[in-house]
Design a protein around this motif. Structure first.
Motif, PDB file in Angstrom:
ATOM      1  N   SER A 140       0.653  -1.080  -0.142  1.00 12.52           N
ATOM      2  CA  SER A 140       0.174  -0.155  -0.081  1.00 12.52           C
ATOM      3  C   SER A 140       0.889   1.442  -0.053  1.00 12.52           C
ATOM      4  N   ASP A 141       2.288   1.121   0.088  1.00 12.64           N
ATOM      5  CA  ASP A 141       3.188   2.347   0.049  1.00 12.64           C
ATOM      6  C   ASP A 141       2.619   3.283  -1.102  1.00 12.64           C
ATOM      7  N   ASN A 142       2.487   2.587  -2.094  1.00 13.78           N
ATOM      8  CA  ASN A 142       2.333   3.362  -3.400  1.00 13.78           C
ATOM      9  C   ASN A 142       0.705   3.906  -3.771  1.00 13.78           C
ATOM     10  N   PHE A 143      -0.185   3.610  -2.892  1.00 13.14           N
ATOM     11  CA  PHE A 143      -1.400   3.890  -3.060  1.00 13.14           C
ATOM     12  C   PHE A 143      -1.695   5.299  -2.477  1.00 13.14           C
ATOM     13  N   ASN A 144      -2.449   6.033  -3.370  1.00 11.13           N
ATOM     14  CA  ASN A 144      -2.893   7.474  -2.890  1.00 11.13           C
ATOM     15  C   ASN A 144      -4.385   7.471  -3.474  1.00 11.13           C
ATOM     16  N   LEU A 145      -5.421   7.753  -2.425  1.00 11.23           N
ATOM     17  CA  LEU A 145      -6.776   7.815  -2.971  1.00 11.23           C
ATOM     18  C   LEU A 145      -7.347   8.804  -3.646  1.00 11.23           C
ATOM     19  N   LEU A 146      -6.546   9.940  -3.719  1.00  6.19           N
ATOM     20  CA  LEU A 146      -6.813  11.178  -4.784  1.00  6.19           C
ATOM     21  C   LEU A 146      -6.418  10.863  -6.083  1.00  6.19           C
ATOM     22  N   ASP A 147      -5.387  10.095  -6.043  1.00  9.01           N
ATOM     23  CA  ASP A 147      -4.925   9.736  -7.568  1.00  9.01           C
ATOM     24  C   ASP A 147      -5.749   8.687  -8.142  1.00  9.01           C
ATOM     25  N   ALA A 148      -6.031   7.520  -7.380  1.00  2.00           N
ATOM     26  CA  ALA A 148      -7.041   6.726  -7.567  1.00  2.00           C
ATOM     27  C   ALA A 148      -8.335   7.099  -8.066  1.00  2.00           C
ATOM     28  N   LEU A 149      -8.790   8.301  -7.490  1.00  2.00           N
ATOM     29  CA  LEU A 149     -10.159   8.761  -7.865  1.00  2.00           C
ATOM     30  C   LEU A 149      -9.927   9.696  -9.252  1.00  2.00           C
ATOM     31  N   LYS A 150      -8.623  10.069  -9.477  1.00  2.00           N
ATOM     32  CA  LYS A 150      -8.507  10.946 -10.558  1.00  2.00           C
ATOM     33  C   LYS A 150      -8.318   9.841 -11.920  1.00  2.00           C
ATOM     34  N   TYR A 151      -7.787   8.588 -11.556  1.00  2.00           N
ATOM     35  CA  TYR A 151      -7.591   7.586 -12.463  1.00  2.00           C
ATOM     36  C   TYR A 151      -8.898   7.206 -12.947  1.00  2.00           C
ATOM     37  N   ASP A 178     -12.266  -5.838  -7.755  1.00  2.00           N
ATOM     38  CA  ASP A 178     -11.662  -6.998  -7.163  1.00  2.00           C
ATOM     39  C   ASP A 178     -10.811  -6.703  -6.078  1.00  2.00           C
ATOM     40  N   LEU A 179     -10.979  -7.073  -4.734  1.00  2.00           N
ATOM     41  CA  LEU A 179     -10.227  -6.709  -3.530  1.00  2.00           C
ATOM     42  C   LEU A 179      -9.311  -7.749  -3.366  1.00  2.00           C
ATOM     43  N   ASN A 180      -8.628  -8.518  -4.256  1.00  2.00           N
ATOM     44  CA  ASN A 180      -7.898  -9.501  -3.704  1.00  2.00           C
ATOM     45  C   ASN A 180      -6.398  -9.211  -3.305  1.00  2.00           C
ATOM     46  N   GLU A 181      -6.139  -7.869  -3.827  1.00  2.00           N
ATOM     47  CA  GLU A 181      -4.751  -7.424  -3.417  1.00  2.00           C
ATOM     48  C   GLU A 181      -4.997  -6.227  -2.434  1.00  2.00           C
ATOM     49  N   MET A 182      -6.038  -6.054  -1.958  1.00  2.00           N
ATOM     50  CA  MET A 182      -6.488  -4.824  -1.144  1.00  2.00           C
ATOM     51  C   MET A 182      -5.945  -5.105   0.355  1.00  2.00           C
ATOM     52  N   THR A 183      -5.356  -4.401   1.128  1.00  2.00           N
ATOM     53  CA  THR A 183      -4.868  -4.576   2.244  1.00  2.00           C
ATOM     54  C   THR A 183      -5.441  -3.364   3.358  1.00  2.00           C
ATOM     55  N   PHE A 184      -5.256  -3.645   4.875  1.00  2.00           N
ATOM     56  CA  PHE A 184      -5.698  -2.652   5.510  1.00  2.00           C
ATOM     57  C   PHE A 184      -4.999  -1.605   5.491  1.00  2.00           C
ATOM     58  N   GLY A 185      -3.746  -1.549   5.013  1.00  2.00           N
ATOM     59  CA  GLY A 185      -2.853  -0.399   4.813  1.00  2.00           C
ATOM     60  C   GLY A 185      -3.490   0.498   3.806  1.00  2.00           C
ATOM     61  N   ASN A 198     -14.023 -10.982  -4.057  1.00  2.00           N
ATOM     62  CA  ASN A 198     -12.980 -11.271  -3.492  1.00  2.00           C
ATOM     63  C   ASN A 198     -12.854 -10.543  -2.026  1.00  2.00           C
ATOM     64  N   PRO A 199     -13.893 -10.378  -1.240  1.00  2.00           N
ATOM     65  CA  PRO A 199     -14.017  -9.798  -0.098  1.00  2.00           C
ATOM     66  C   PRO A 199     -13.038  -9.843   0.912  1.00  2.00           C
ATOM     67  N   VAL A 200     -12.511  -9.000   1.706  1.00  3.91           N
ATOM     68  CA  VAL A 200     -11.451  -8.847   2.659  1.00  3.91           C
ATOM     69  C   VAL A 200     -12.212  -8.965   4.126  1.00  3.91           C
ATOM     70  N   PRO A 201     -11.261  -9.411   5.200  1.00  4.06           N
ATOM     71  CA  PRO A 201     -11.856  -9.471   6.549  1.00  4.06           C
ATOM     72  C   PRO A 201     -12.234  -8.009   6.955  1.00  4.06           C
ATOM     73  N   PHE A 202     -11.761  -6.936   6.327  1.00  6.80           N
ATOM     74  CA  PHE A 202     -12.126  -5.718   6.945  1.00  6.80           C
ATOM     75  C   PHE A 202     -13.011  -4.931   5.938  1.00  6.80           C
ATOM     76  N   MET A 203     -13.989  -5.816   5.215  1.00  2.00           N
ATOM     77  CA  MET A 203     -15.045  -5.346   4.311  1.00  2.00           C
ATOM     78  C   MET A 203     -15.861  -4.226   4.933  1.00  2.00           C
ATOM     79  N   ASP A 204     -16.071  -4.505   6.126  1.00  2.00           N
ATOM     80  CA  ASP A 204     -16.966  -3.618   6.949  1.00  2.00           C
ATOM     81  C   ASP A 204     -16.406  -2.124   6.912  1.00  2.00           C
ATOM     82  N   LYS A 205     -15.120  -1.987   7.042  1.00  2.00           N
ATOM     83  CA  LYS A 205     -14.404  -0.760   6.910  1.00  2.00           C
ATOM     84  C   LYS A 205     -14.548  -0.091   5.661  1.00  2.00           C
TER      85      LYS A 205
END
Length: 299
Positions: free
Chosen positions: A120-131, A154-161, A193-200
């Motif tokens: 998740s180090d390279n993730f930025n929500l603002l840039d993701a929404l622009k994308y 697809d949430l397969n590679e999504m982490t809590f980070g 591909n839901p993750v354990p923190f789907m509720d968040k």
């Protein structure tokens, strides 16, 4: 730049509900609004997109046009610094947002979203929404409007980070834009591909969704459950479908965005001038607007 847009004749030929006189009326109205971009910037393709997204209702299309350009002005951070070769390079390398080539039986296009890696180090929500917005608007400009859009995540590679880097206010603003300003017919949001923190994740977006879209939000535990809405053949071959691999789609969309950078430069010039607005400004209460959600109505 406008040479990259779809030929409007194609849109009139394939959409029998689309009337040239309705488009001309909307363009004439837009040209009279002193605060909106003028007709040399607000082109016929855009008028068609707004009419289609509002099921050809003129007054609703006017409101949506005003919302669109006002939002782009008030939330300019989502619509600036979008060069795919420089400022957007990192998010384009580590995330995938694309429109799958095959439509659903209902004629819906599928917006396919996934993290390419779990770091998740390279993730930025603002840039993701622009994308997301860049991919969708370019698709509209070049392919014309489909009958509707489904968002497939697809949430397969999504982490809590990734979740920790999400900003609720920014999410609220983008959800508002998606529902009230973007010229699309949004037909549903599907997570798989839901993750354990789907509720968040759901807690981040559900408070800002209108009832119509809440009713069309699904979390699928299996591909079989997903294919009730998106046929298997629409999906990348990695998922058992007949679309190109996700890696190939990733490379294609990055190249396409780079090749069409002029479109995003042009879009960034389209802003409202609040000093010329004839009626009371929306600057203070723009996000408090509450109206009927226009994009999930029955065709």
């Amino acid at each position: 730049m406008t040479s990259t847009l779809i030929n409007v004749k194609v849109l009139y030929d394939k959409d029998k509900c689309l009337k040239k006189e309705d488009v001309d009326y909307l363009l004439e109205w837009a040209n009279k609004q002193q605060h909106l971009p003028k007709i040399n910037a607000f082109v016929e393709v855009q008028a068609i997109l707004f009419l289609h997204s509002c099921y050809y209702r003129q007054e609703l299309a006017k409101t949506t046009i005003d919302n669109f350009f006002t939002f782009k002005t008030l939330c300019s951070d989502i619509f600036t610094n979008r060069n795919p070769s420089t400022s957007m390079q990192k998010i384009l390398e580590h995330s995938l947002v694309t429109i799958l080539s095959k439509k659903t039986p209902e004629g819906y296009s599928v917006i396919f979203i996934k993290c390419v890696e779990s770091n998740s180090d390279n993730f930025n929500l603002l840039d993701a929404l622009k994308y997301i917005n860049m991919v969708c608007m370019l698709h509209l400009y070049q392919e014309g409007p489909p009958n509707g859009y489904l968002i497939l995540v697809d949430l397969n590679e999504m982490t809590f980070g990734h979740v920790l880097k999400m900003r609720p206010l920014l999410a609220k603003h983008f959800v508002y834009y998606l529902q009230e300003a973007m010229p699309i017919r949004l037909k549903g949001i599907h997570f798989f591909n839901p993750v354990p923190f789907m509720d968040k994740i759901l807690a981040l977006v559900k408070p800002f969704l209108k009832n119509e879209i809440l009713d069309a939000l699904y979390v699928h535990e299996t591909i079989d459950a997903l294919t009730k809405f998106v046929p298997l053949e629409c999906l990348p071959v990695d998922y058992g479908g007949s679309e190109e691999t996700a890696a190939h789609l990733h490379e294609n969309i990055r190249n396409k965005l780079i090749e069409n950078n002029a479109v995003f430069d042009w879009e960034e010039t389209l802003r409202v001038d609040e000093s010329k607005r004839m009626k009371e400004s929306k600057m203070n209460d723009f996000f408090g607007i509450d109206g009927t959600f226009k994009k999930l109505e029955i065709d």
